[in-house]
Scaffold this motif. Sequence first.
Motif, mmCIF file in Angstrom:
data_model
loop_
_atom_site.group_PDB
_atom_site.id
_atom_site.type_symbol
_atom_site.label_atom_id
_atom_site.label_comp_id
_atom_site.label_asym_id
_atom_site.label_seq_id
_atom_site.Cartn_x
_atom_site.Cartn_y
_atom_site.Cartn_z
ATOM 1 N N ASP A 91 1.508 13.739 0.954
ATOM 2 C CA ASP A 91 1.774 14.396 -0.325
ATOM 3 C C ASP A 91 3.188 14.123 -0.808
ATOM 4 O OD1 ASP A 91 -0.752 15.662 -0.508
ATOM 5 O OD2 ASP A 91 -0.097 17.178 0.929
ATOM 6 N N ASP A 92 3.915 13.342 -0.058
ATOM 7 C CA ASP A 92 5.315 13.068 -0.374
ATOM 8 C C ASP A 92 5.535 11.551 -0.428
ATOM 9 O OD1 ASP A 92 8.259 12.502 0.964
ATOM 10 O OD2 ASP A 92 8.251 14.180 -0.430
ATOM 11 N N GLU A 93 6.243 11.088 -1.452
ATOM 12 C CA GLU A 93 6.452 9.654 -1.641
ATOM 13 C C GLU A 93 7.265 9.047 -0.500
ATOM 14 O OE1 GLU A 93 7.988 8.717 -5.491
ATOM 15 O OE2 GLU A 93 6.578 10.050 -6.534
ATOM 16 N N LYS A 94 8.256 9.782 -0.019
ATOM 17 C CA LYS A 94 9.076 9.256 1.071
ATOM 18 C C LYS A 94 8.253 9.089 2.339
ATOM 19 C CE LYS A 94 13.416 9.900 3.593
ATOM 20 N NZ LYS A 94 12.778 9.536 4.876
ATOM 21 N N GLU A 95 7.395 10.058 2.623
ATOM 22 C CA GLU A 95 6.543 9.957 3.805
ATOM 23 C C GLU A 95 5.635 8.735 3.705
ATOM 24 O OE1 GLU A 95 4.446 13.619 4.011
ATOM 25 O OE2 GLU A 95 6.049 14.663 5.103
ATOM 26 N N PHE A 96 5.099 8.487 2.503
ATOM 27 C CA PHE A 96 4.267 7.310 2.303
ATOM 28 C C PHE A 96 5.064 6.035 2.572
ATOM 29 C CE2 PHE A 96 3.445 3.794 -0.601
ATOM 30 C CZ PHE A 96 2.162 3.438 -0.244
ATOM 31 N N ASN A 101 6.255 1.221 5.669
ATOM 32 C CA ASN A 101 7.241 0.326 6.279
ATOM 33 C C ASN A 101 7.048 0.222 7.788
ATOM 34 O OD1 ASN A 101 8.501 -0.262 3.816
ATOM 35 N ND2 ASN A 101 9.859 1.518 3.980
ATOM 36 N N ASP A 102 6.731 1.350 8.433
ATOM 37 C CA ASP A 102 6.468 1.332 9.878
ATOM 38 C C ASP A 102 5.258 0.456 10.194
ATOM 39 O OD1 ASP A 102 8.584 2.999 10.321
ATOM 40 O OD2 ASP A 102 7.385 4.828 10.516
ATOM 41 N N MET A 103 4.222 0.565 9.354
ATOM 42 C CA MET A 103 3.011 -0.225 9.560
ATOM 43 C C MET A 103 3.302 -1.723 9.404
ATOM 44 S SD MET A 103 -0.539 -0.138 7.346
ATOM 45 C CE MET A 103 0.277 -0.880 5.910
ATOM 46 N N ILE A 104 4.043 -2.084 8.369
ATOM 47 C CA ILE A 104 4.369 -3.490 8.117
ATOM 48 C C ILE A 104 5.159 -4.079 9.286
ATOM 49 C CG2 ILE A 104 5.664 -5.073 6.643
ATOM 50 C CD1 ILE A 104 3.083 -4.039 5.380
ATOM 51 N N GLN A 105 6.132 -3.312 9.778
ATOM 52 C CA GLN A 105 6.960 -3.805 10.874
ATOM 53 C C GLN A 105 6.186 -3.842 12.199
ATOM 54 O OE1 GLN A 105 10.573 -1.506 10.993
ATOM 55 N NE2 GLN A 105 11.097 -1.969 8.859
ATOM 56 N N GLU A 110 5.226 -8.653 7.431
ATOM 57 C CA GLU A 110 6.306 -8.887 6.467
ATOM 58 C C GLU A 110 6.043 -10.108 5.575
ATOM 59 O OE1 GLU A 110 8.217 -6.851 10.046
ATOM 60 O OE2 GLU A 110 6.749 -8.445 9.683
ATOM 61 N N GLU A 111 5.351 -11.103 6.127
ATOM 62 C CA GLU A 111 5.111 -12.344 5.379
ATOM 63 C C GLU A 111 3.741 -12.381 4.692
ATOM 64 O OE1 GLU A 111 7.549 -14.471 5.045
ATOM 65 O OE2 GLU A 111 8.818 -13.239 6.357
ATOM 66 N N LYS A 112 3.036 -11.274 4.724
ATOM 67 C CA LYS A 112 1.699 -11.224 4.129
ATOM 68 C C LYS A 112 1.806 -10.886 2.641
ATOM 69 C CE LYS A 112 -0.531 -11.868 8.049
ATOM 70 N NZ LYS A 112 -1.369 -13.053 8.301
ATOM 71 N N GLU A 113 1.546 -11.868 1.784
ATOM 72 C CA GLU A 113 1.702 -11.669 0.340
ATOM 73 C C GLU A 113 0.754 -10.601 -0.201
ATOM 74 O OE1 GLU A 113 1.348 -15.313 -1.747
ATOM 75 O OE2 GLU A 113 3.034 -16.277 -0.727
ATOM 76 N N PHE A 115 -0.322 -7.824 1.210
ATOM 77 C CA PHE A 115 0.210 -6.485 1.447
ATOM 78 C C PHE A 115 1.422 -6.211 0.555
ATOM 79 C CE2 PHE A 115 -2.351 -6.931 5.254
ATOM 80 C CZ PHE A 115 -2.841 -5.649 5.448
ATOM 81 N N ASP A 116 2.228 -7.241 0.298
ATOM 82 C CA ASP A 116 3.356 -7.084 -0.611
ATOM 83 C C ASP A 116 2.860 -6.748 -2.014
ATOM 84 O OD1 ASP A 116 5.160 -7.634 1.386
ATOM 85 O OD2 ASP A 116 5.405 -9.748 0.859
ATOM 86 N N ARG A 117 1.829 -7.465 -2.451
ATOM 87 C CA ARG A 117 1.257 -7.227 -3.780
ATOM 88 C C ARG A 117 0.648 -5.832 -3.866
ATOM 89 N NH1 ARG A 117 1.422 -7.386 -9.035
ATOM 90 N NH2 ARG A 117 -0.604 -7.621 -10.045
ATOM 91 N N LEU A 118 -0.019 -5.421 -2.805
ATOM 92 C CA LEU A 118 -0.631 -4.098 -2.783
ATOM 93 C C LEU A 118 0.429 -3.009 -2.895
ATOM 94 C CD1 LEU A 118 -3.386 -2.687 -2.483
ATOM 95 C CD2 LEU A 118 -2.974 -2.597 -0.028
ATOM 96 N N TYR A 119 1.556 -3.205 -2.212
ATOM 97 C CA TYR A 119 2.635 -2.219 -2.275
ATOM 98 C C TYR A 119 3.232 -2.162 -3.685
ATOM 99 C CZ TYR A 119 6.946 0.275 -1.231
ATOM 100 O OH TYR A 119 7.974 1.189 -1.237
ATOM 101 N N GLU A 120 3.347 -3.309 -4.345
ATOM 102 C CA GLU A 120 3.869 -3.334 -5.706
ATOM 103 C C GLU A 120 2.979 -2.539 -6.660
ATOM 104 O OE1 GLU A 120 4.222 -7.394 -6.811
ATOM 105 O OE2 GLU A 120 5.861 -7.833 -5.403
ATOM 106 N N LEU A 121 1.686 -2.469 -6.335
ATOM 107 C CA LEU A 121 0.730 -1.761 -7.186
ATOM 108 C C LEU A 121 0.487 -0.323 -6.729
ATOM 109 C CD1 LEU A 121 -1.988 -4.549 -7.553
ATOM 110 C CD2 LEU A 121 -0.359 -3.825 -9.304
ATOM 111 N N ARG A 122 1.307 0.184 -5.813
ATOM 112 C CA ARG A 122 1.042 1.487 -5.197
ATOM 113 C C ARG A 122 0.931 2.621 -6.205
ATOM 114 N NH1 ARG A 122 6.154 -0.011 -4.805
ATOM 115 N NH2 ARG A 122 7.913 1.441 -5.064
#
Length: 206
Positions: A91-96, A101-105, A110-113, A115-122
């Motif tokens: 329910d909190d943007e920071k928690e999301f 970021n924890d999942m990506i790391q 990190e190099e998966k375009e 997932f990067d695109r999906l995050y941009e559309l969050r």
Amino acid sequence: MFGCAFITNKTTETFEWVLETFKKSMAGAKPKTIFTDQDQAMSNVIAKVLPNSRHRLCLWHLQKKFVSRFGQLKSNEDFKNMFDKCLYGYDDEKEFDDCWNDMIQKYGLEEKEWFDRLYELRHKWCPVFSKDILCAGILSSQRSEITNRAISLKANKKNSLYEFFHIFEATLQRWRSNEKADNFKRKTKKPKTKCKLLKQAAEITL
């Protein structure tokens, strides 16, 4: 259902005509929120014709694509649970952001375009970024998918436009009749439930 459009292609010009016609039929009223799949032509037209409407992506469609992007992570339950938390669990943007970021790391994404695109559309798909607007718990366009399925059960490619129209009209009439019957039951009968709270609420409203 407020309206529908029968189209033969999914071009920018066609979608623009659909939305402009919808605005005219609604006397200029515009929806607060619109759910679609990731069709780029539709996205471009919404930004042009309905710039003040909140455009959100259907989570049902997104989840269908998620699996094909997981690769070897498909069988990793910890990863899927972490991903699901990013979708619904905060329910909190920071928690999301922290979880994402924890999942990506953790899984070396990190190099998966994609997932990067999906995050941009969050802001279009993650509920935590849409708490400022009422969506009544709707997260997908499944209502339209249900409509498509209900009609396709009786219609096929061999039907003429005339035949299709009557199948569509009969489907709507059946739904509206069921809705009237349900509304009548709701107003005249008590719900069958063991919950004392709901029983008391029913007695007050009847």
